[in-house]
Design a protein around this motif. Structure first.
Motif, PDB file in Angstrom:
ATOM      1  N   SER A 169       0.828  -1.217   0.000  1.00 37.36           N
ATOM      2  CA  SER A 169       0.000   0.000   0.000  1.00 37.36           C
ATOM      3  C   SER A 169       0.854   1.254   0.000  1.00 37.36           C
ATOM      4  CB  SER A 169      -0.932   0.000   1.217  1.00 37.36           C
ATOM      5  OG  SER A 169      -1.807  -1.098   1.129  1.00 37.36           O
ATOM      6  N   ALA A 170       1.903   1.268   0.817  1.00 38.76           N
ATOM      7  CA  ALA A 170       2.754   2.460   0.876  1.00 38.76           C
ATOM      8  C   ALA A 170       3.544   2.613  -0.425  1.00 38.76           C
ATOM      9  CB  ALA A 170       3.689   2.377   2.080  1.00 38.76           C
ATOM     10  N   ALA A 171       3.962   1.484  -1.025  1.00 42.57           N
ATOM     11  CA  ALA A 171       4.694   1.557  -2.303  1.00 42.57           C
ATOM     12  C   ALA A 171       3.827   2.225  -3.362  1.00 42.57           C
ATOM     13  CB  ALA A 171       5.108   0.158  -2.750  1.00 42.57           C
ATOM     14  N   LEU A 172       2.549   1.898  -3.356  1.00 38.72           N
ATOM     15  CA  LEU A 172       1.598   2.495  -4.299  1.00 38.72           C
ATOM     16  C   LEU A 172       1.473   4.005  -4.067  1.00 38.72           C
ATOM     17  CD1 LEU A 172      -1.342   0.921  -5.717  1.00 38.72           C
ATOM     18  CD2 LEU A 172      -2.079   2.605  -4.085  1.00 38.72           C
ATOM     19  N   THR A 239       9.329  -1.934  -6.835  1.00 37.06           N
ATOM     20  CA  THR A 239       8.692  -1.414  -5.619  1.00 37.06           C
ATOM     21  C   THR A 239       7.414  -2.190  -5.314  1.00 37.06           C
ATOM     22  OG1 THR A 239       8.136   0.600  -4.394  1.00 37.06           O
ATOM     23  CG2 THR A 239       7.260   0.439  -6.648  1.00 37.06           C
ATOM     24  N   GLY A 240       7.103  -2.290  -4.035  1.00 41.89           N
ATOM     25  CA  GLY A 240       5.885  -2.975  -3.595  1.00 41.89           C
ATOM     26  C   GLY A 240       5.952  -4.491  -3.720  1.00 41.89           C
ATOM     27  N   GLN A 241       7.173  -5.023  -3.828  1.00 38.26           N
ATOM     28  CA  GLN A 241       7.326  -6.467  -4.058  1.00 38.26           C
ATOM     29  C   GLN A 241       7.811  -7.192  -2.807  1.00 38.26           C
ATOM     30  OE1 GLN A 241       6.216  -7.633  -7.055  1.00 38.26           O
ATOM     31  NE2 GLN A 241       5.635  -5.473  -7.157  1.00 38.26           N
ATOM     32  N   THR A 242       7.568  -8.494  -2.808  1.00 32.30           N
ATOM     33  CA  THR A 242       8.128  -9.335  -1.755  1.00 32.30           C
ATOM     34  C   THR A 242       9.075 -10.335  -2.422  1.00 32.30           C
ATOM     35  OG1 THR A 242       6.319 -10.922  -1.956  1.00 32.30           O
ATOM     36  CG2 THR A 242       6.062  -9.207  -0.294  1.00 32.30           C
TER      37      THR A 242
END
Ligand code: NAD
Length: 251
Positions: A169-172, A239-242
């Motif tokens: 959510s924060a990456a977005l 970004t926003g990845q695991t």
């Protein structure tokens, strides 16, 4: 990896994955701020980094205390002028291996306070600083337990699913602000936290290894490599990845 001169805060840097990560950043020429609730352990790690030619300082900070998190980041910025990387790694496991109906209130509140609220505090304050300077890279340490079901530790599972959600959510929200936020999801990895789980029964280690296709536990240094890569500009379009590091357990 391009980490020379980067100003890096690592929480929970006194032990296990955090300690290995601090040392790896140090070996790549970063300015390491090794923070932990346990100052002695953080000092040991910082001393080892400095003794091998790196630059590190130890800071005592409890991630469940918002004022302490604010001070940790403010002091780093006062001293170094910026915060390039923040690794939100501090975490605990529940003390009891119990099913949901028997889960203790203590375990619930303690685990959520460190693993979930602590990461929120670090993200809130760390991202505010990165917005001021116009860039930054954050890596959260989630878990395989944040991607898949894991029995007998509901608070841990809840906290790690939350970390994955907060990461995405924060990456977005901050993609256009030049701030990247990613997470690693380790499987069972040698550390004090794993030792606590292994102490539940003598055959626990063998039982767990049956679920790992590579047949062994991970090493903290192996997780550190992914954290440093995600933090560095080598991964600048991610970004926003695991990233899951579990010897194949999730397969
Ligand atoms: N070891 C594993 O198998 C494994 C697997 C998946 C995820 N993880 C995650 O990796 C992270 C690091 O764990 P580890 O395995 O290296 O365990 P560890 O116990 O060796 O290290 C955790 C560190 O966090 C510190 N800490 C605890 N509470 C804190 C607080 N309130 N404020 C600041 N620091 C605090 C501890 O003092 C310790 O130095 C945790 O988030 C954990 O959930 C570990």
């Amino acid at each position: 990896m391009r980490l020379e001169q980067k100003v890096v805060i690592i929480t929970g840097a006194g032990s296990g994955i955090g300690a290995a990560t601090a040392k790896l950043f140090g070996s790549h020429g970063a300015n390491v701020i090794a923070s932990d609730i346990n100052l002695e352990n953080a000092k040991n790690v910082a001393e080892k980094i400095n003794a091998s030619g790196g630059r590190a300082q130890a800071v005592q900070s409890d991630v469940t205390n918002y004022e302490q998190v604010e001070r940790l980041i403010a002091d780093a910025v006062t001293e170094h002028g910026r915060l390039d990387v923040m690794v939100n790694n501090a975490g605990i496991g529940g003390k009891h291996q119990l099913k949901t109906a028997d889960h203790t209130h203590d375990d619930w509140h303690n685990v959520i306070a460190v693993n979930q609220t602590g990461v929120f505090y670090c993200m809130k304050v760390g991202i505010a600083q990165m917005l001021k300077q116009g860039y930054g890279s954050m890596v959260n340490v989630a878990s395989l337990a944040g991607l898949k079901a894991s029995g007998n530790n509901l608070s841990y599972s809840a906290s790690k699913f939350a970390v994955v959600g907060m990461t995405k959510s924060a990456a977005l929200e901050y993609g256009r602000k030049n701030i990247r936020i990613n997470a690693v999801c380790p499987g069972f990895t040698h550390s004090a936290l794993l030792d606590q789980l292994l102490s539940v029964s003598p055959d626990m280690g063998d039982k767990l290894k049956r679920f790992i296709p590579m047949g062994r536990f991970g090493e903290a240094e192996e997780i550190a490599e992914a954290i440093c890569w995600l933090a560095s500009e080598n991964s600048k379009f991610i970004t926003g990845q695991t990233i899951t590091l579990d010897g194949g357990t999730s397969l």
